[in-house]
Structure formats: C-alpha cells, structure tokens
Design a protein around this motif. Sequence first.
Motif, short mmCIF file in Angstrom:
data_model
loop_
_atom_site.label_atom_id
_atom_site.label_comp_id
_atom_site.label_asym_id
_atom_site.label_seq_id
_atom_site.Cartn_x
_atom_site.Cartn_y
_atom_site.Cartn_z
N LEU A 224 0.79 -1.23 0.00
CA LEU A 224 0.00 0.00 0.00
C LEU A 224 0.82 1.28 0.00
N ARG B 145 -8.22 4.96 -1.60
CA ARG B 145 -8.34 4.03 -0.47
C ARG B 145 -8.88 4.68 0.79
N GLU C 152 -0.82 -4.83 2.99
CA GLU C 152 -2.20 -4.93 2.51
C GLU C 152 -3.21 -5.13 3.63
#
Length: 314
Positions: A94, A106, A151
């Motif tokens: 990420l 996100r 993640e």
Amino acid sequence: MVYESIIEATEEFDAKYCVGVGGHGSVYKAQLRTGETVAVNKFKEAVEVEIASQKAFEREIHTLIRARHRNIIKLYGFCSSSRHSFLVYEFLELGSLKDILNGEERITTFDWKKRLNVIKGVAYALSYMHHECSPPIVHRDLSSKNILMDEEYEAHVSDFGTAKVLRPYSSNWTSFAGTFGYVAPELAYTMEVKEKCDVYSFGVVILEVIMGRHPGNLISSLASSASSSSSNSTASCWHLKQALDQRIPYPHGDTLGEVAFIVKMALTCLSAKPEHRPSMQQVSQEISAHRSIVIGASGDIKLEELVDPGCFPY
C-alpha cells in the motif's frame, strides 16, 4: 546472483520501476526471478552527496541489523559496489501512510479501526527502539512518508538513514535531521538527540492519521494557547468533530471514546517541554489498555479539554 537479478528486474534502475524518492535516493519495485517482489532503495551516487549518502547507507544497515520488530521494515540485504549502493527490503503493497491519506482511492476503506491499529503499530515500534534495544535507537525522522503499509493496513516504520544510536557515556549531539512539521521544537536551539524528540514526531503523526491531513494549524493554535492565559485563544475554538477526518463517517460509541483518548495522548506527546511528554513505553502501555474517554450526548468535546499538561512529569 541477487545483485544481477535486481539489475535485470529494474532494467538498470529504469524510472518506470521507481515507486518513491527519499532524501538519499530512490526506491524501486523489483520482481526477482524467484517471483518474489522486493523494494530496492538505491542511494545517490553524485560526488556532492556521496559522503552523506554513504553515511546514511551504513547507518541504516547497522540500525536495521539490530532492530527486529513486526512494525519495523525488514531488511533482506544490501549491496555496495563500484556501480551501485542499495538496500533490499520487503515490499509493502500500500505504500506510505502519507500516500494513503493524500489519495482518494483508499481513504474510504481506511476506517477508524484501521487508523487506531496503525497508531498502535508505530507506538509499539518506537517503544521497542527506545526501551528494548540496547543501546536505544532514536529514529529522528518519523513522519507519514516514512511509515509504510502492508495490505492488512499494518504499519512498518522505515527510512533509518538518519537514526541515532544513543550510546552511553558518549555525546549525543549531532547535526539537524528530520522533516519540517514533525521536528520537536527544542531542536531549534539544541542539537542533543533524545527519545522525546521521537515522541513529539509521533504526536504529529497521530493527529495526521486522525485528521487526514498534517495538523500544522492545530499545533500552532495549541502552542499559542499554551503561552496565553486568555480563554479566547484560537485553540479554544477547536472541537473534536471539526478535527476528525470528514471523508469517513464520524465514530460512535466505544470507537469515539478511544479516538478521543488517542487525541488526548497526541496532545500530551506535543508538549513544548520534553519532560512533560510521556515515554513511548508509557504511550504503548496506555494504547494497549484500550482506554477511552466518555463523551457527552452531543458526541463532541473541545480539544482544550483534552490537554493535560504535566500528565507525565518525567
């Protein structure tokens, strides 16, 4: 073999594989022949930055060889040759905390539970560095860009190029290091590195996670409020509701109480006097206890009511 594999995977460090740029070099994503993906931090090689880069390169190796924690980036290896100097880390999907907070893609899934978990992870990493490593390690450049996310939204502290090992019976005075907006105020007049410098930076990071943006205006308001006895100070105008990130739903119930406590902890970490800041060990213990603050029926509270100067007079 790994060296050649990295050169091949990045096509001699082609710009299209670059995923970030730091103070001493650039980070590349490399998929090795084994199928494993790693992050490669390639240090600058220009003559004018060679000495500083070499020091940062060596400092990061020595620090990460000693520091092993689930919330600290894993160093797989390093290479120093006549052509290139680089470090090889685990690749975290990420990217940085700063990227997540600044992106709209996100942000809606970065809910309060995940944000509180990120804060806890960073607290645990710093507590480990300050209190479980011997001698202690001070990061000196903690910021949202130096916190990487996997993640599962688990935080990993990275970029130890300016880290300082606090060796006993030796001088801990050093040249200035850090990122503007995160540096403890005492470093404006002293260059002595102490753990409480990281504590201040951690306070800034907490508010950034909670607010969704750098808390510069709020910190300025708190500083002016601390130096003023007037109830009309700008800090008295700040409420929890207006401070929290508006891009996700407002927290309720136990979550609201825990968020309020975390904000209270951040404000304590931001005390202008280092001796009034808690240690990271105290912070991690308080956070682990899942403490919360009871909020009234309005679901709001003034931030000045959360300021508790002298709470940790150590």
